[in-house]
Design an enzyme around this catalytic site. Structure first.
Site, mmCIF file in Angstrom:
data_model
loop_
_atom_site.group_PDB
_atom_site.id
_atom_site.type_symbol
_atom_site.label_atom_id
_atom_site.label_comp_id
_atom_site.label_asym_id
_atom_site.label_seq_id
_atom_site.Cartn_x
_atom_site.Cartn_y
_atom_site.Cartn_z
ATOM 1 N N LYS A 199 0.841 -1.213 0.000
ATOM 2 C CA LYS A 199 0.000 0.000 0.000
ATOM 3 C C LYS A 199 0.865 1.248 0.000
ATOM 4 C CE LYS A 199 -2.073 -1.453 3.801
ATOM 5 N NZ LYS A 199 -1.712 -2.876 3.886
ATOM 6 N N GLY A 222 3.795 -1.148 8.866
ATOM 7 C CA GLY A 222 5.153 -0.832 8.431
ATOM 8 C C GLY A 222 5.114 -0.528 6.960
ATOM 9 N N HIS A 223 5.726 0.546 6.593
ATOM 10 C CA HIS A 223 5.501 1.065 5.268
ATOM 11 C C HIS A 223 6.839 1.641 4.787
ATOM 12 C CE1 HIS A 223 3.165 4.649 3.336
ATOM 13 N NE2 HIS A 223 4.163 4.236 2.623
ATOM 14 N N GLN A 253 -2.875 -2.354 7.783
ATOM 15 C CA GLN A 253 -3.251 -3.785 7.808
ATOM 16 C C GLN A 253 -4.171 -4.061 6.604
ATOM 17 O OE1 GLN A 253 -3.681 -2.103 11.185
ATOM 18 N NE2 GLN A 253 -1.498 -2.417 11.146
#
Ligand code: IMP
Length: 431
Positions: free
Chosen positions: A15, A39-40, A220
């Site tokens: 994402k 976490g991105h 999520q």
């Protein structure tokens, strides 16, 4: 036009890249649920940076990032992220708004998370141990502490902390944690938080009044949603589209389009059923080539084939207009690719919808359709027509099975390694 970008599988669909890529077309990017369990990964001037709580819009000029009331905020984690951004030379002043109604993750929520997992033993959820669940438990138990409480009347805060700590002491046998250090620390956090805090709902209403555009960023994913996911192996918030209204205080009519992000295969981190899970060489190959390790915890992700039942379910629950299909390049070079189109139950009956009962899902056997793989790389390809014909066929088949178009196809981690189909909903949204 405001849009939502959210996960359609068990998270980690990529994402971040999609949100990052679309951000320049929006004036605000708003998170509505979850916490620093997310976490991105983003790249800033060649440096890898993993954002957990702050929307990635923070890296773009002229964009305000909003952390909504539906998010649970660990002040220590937030300050760490802001400090790391500052060290990278990113100016965050005036670019972040944290809802005064967001609940705070208290220092011992993490400890409660770990304890609860230990107590479940074999039935553990496999949480990120960030204290997310216990913070939401306190919220619905009506003993949670909100950011406005931290910034408000000190005597009232002292009483709330006392009650919260005594609830915690009742959970942990023989525990006599003193509430005072918790209270003192909260006051310190409050002083640092104050400049960022405000009424997120009012802010977003004003953005819309001025004709600004908002991107609602999910963390999520649908199958981890507390209500619609594979309960109890879920997170503690509503990651689906419904979470936007409650988690930000915006009306349903403010959501004009919903983009679901789906990986070209499936991964899951943590426990719980994953019907298309692979083992052995093929799983290792996907894990290595897709770098399938948790961005927050580093845990190896479980890998499997694309499950069209799961994504079709996400299309229905979220009213998806289109998909962003990510990591297609990870399948490059496989002699054949498989897609799950339904399940066979233990009693031999068929299932083409996700069952609510986990035992049925865990004992279901996937029914696969096998398609030819492609030997030419899709990595870095930027137009649909330039994809190998077999890869085009794979994408088209996923569109048929899920009932929505793949408006975006991601062919690598770099922003440039992306196909945006010119005639798609997304092309109109960002025009
Ligand atoms: P929690 O959110 O830490 O309570 O974890 C609950 C479940 O959600 C566990 O299976 C976690 O692995 C999963 N989870 C939480 N956040 C993420 C995420 O950002 N990506 C993938 N899985 C996640």
């Amino acid at each position: 036009m405001n849009i939502a970008v959210l996960g359609t599988q068990w998270g980690d669909e990529g994402k971040g890249k999609i949100v990052d890529m679309l951000t320049p077309h929006f004036s605000a990017v708003a998170r509505y649920q979850g916490g620093h369990n997310a976490g991105h990964t983003v790249y800033v001037e060649g440096k890898k940076f993993v954002l957990h709580l702050v929307p990635s819009g923070i890296l773009h000029p002229g964009v305000t990032c909003v952390i909504g009331n539906g998010v649970v905020v660990d002040p220590v984690a937030l300050f760490k992220e802001l400090d790391e951004l500052a060290a990278l030379g990113i100016d965050t002043s005036g670019k972040l708004l944290v809802s005064e109604k967001a609940h705070v993750i208290l220092p011992y929520h993490r400890e409660l998370d770990i304890l609860s997992e230990a107590r479940r033993g074999e039935r553990k959820i496999g949480t990120t141990s960030r204290g997310i669940g216990p913070a939401y438990e306190d919220k619905v138990g009506r003993r949670g502490i909100r950011i406005c409480d931290v910034l408000g009347d000190r005597d009232a805060l002292a009483q709330e902390v006392r009650e919260n700590v005594s609830a915690r002491n009742r959970i942990i046998k023989d525990s006599t944690l003193d509430w005072r250090p918790v209270y003192e620390q909260l006051l310190q956090h409050g002083d640092r938080l104050r400049p960022w805090v405000g009424d997120a709902s009012l802010f977003l209403a004003r953005v819309m009044q001025r004709g600004g555009r908002i991107m609602f960023e999910g963390a999520q994913a649908t199958l981890l949603d507390i209500d619609h996911g594979t309960y109890p192996f879920v997170t503690s918030s509503n990651a689906t589209v419904g979470g936007i209204c409650t988690g930000l205080g915006v009306p349903a009519r403010a959501i004009h389009g919903v983009l679901g992000v789906a990986k070209a295969y499936t991964t899951r981190v943590g426990e719980g059923p994953l019907p298309t899970e692979l083992e052995g060489e093929l799983a290792d190959r996907l894990r290595e080539s897709g770098q399938e390790y948790g961005a927050s915890t580093g845990r190896p992700r479980r890998c499997g084939w694309f499950d069209a039942v799961v994504v079709r379910y996400s299309v229905r629950i979220n009213g998806l207009d289109a998909l962003a299909l990510t990591k297609l390049d990870v399948l490059d070079g496989l002699p054949e690719v498989r897609v799950c189109t339904g399940y066979v139950k233990a009693d031999g009956g068929t299932l083409d919808e996700l069952p609510a009962d986990l035992r049925s899902l865990a004992s279901a056997t996937p029914v696969y359709e096998t398609l030819p793989g492609w030997s030419l790389p899709t990595k870095g390809v930027t137009t649909f027509e330039a994809l190998p014909p077999e890869a085009q066929r794979y994408v088209r088949r996923l569109e048929e099975l899920t009932g929505v178009p793949c408006a975006i196809v991601s062919t690598g981690s770099d922003r440039a390694e992306t196909i945006v189909r010119p005639d798609s909903a997304v092309a109109n949204w960002v025009a």
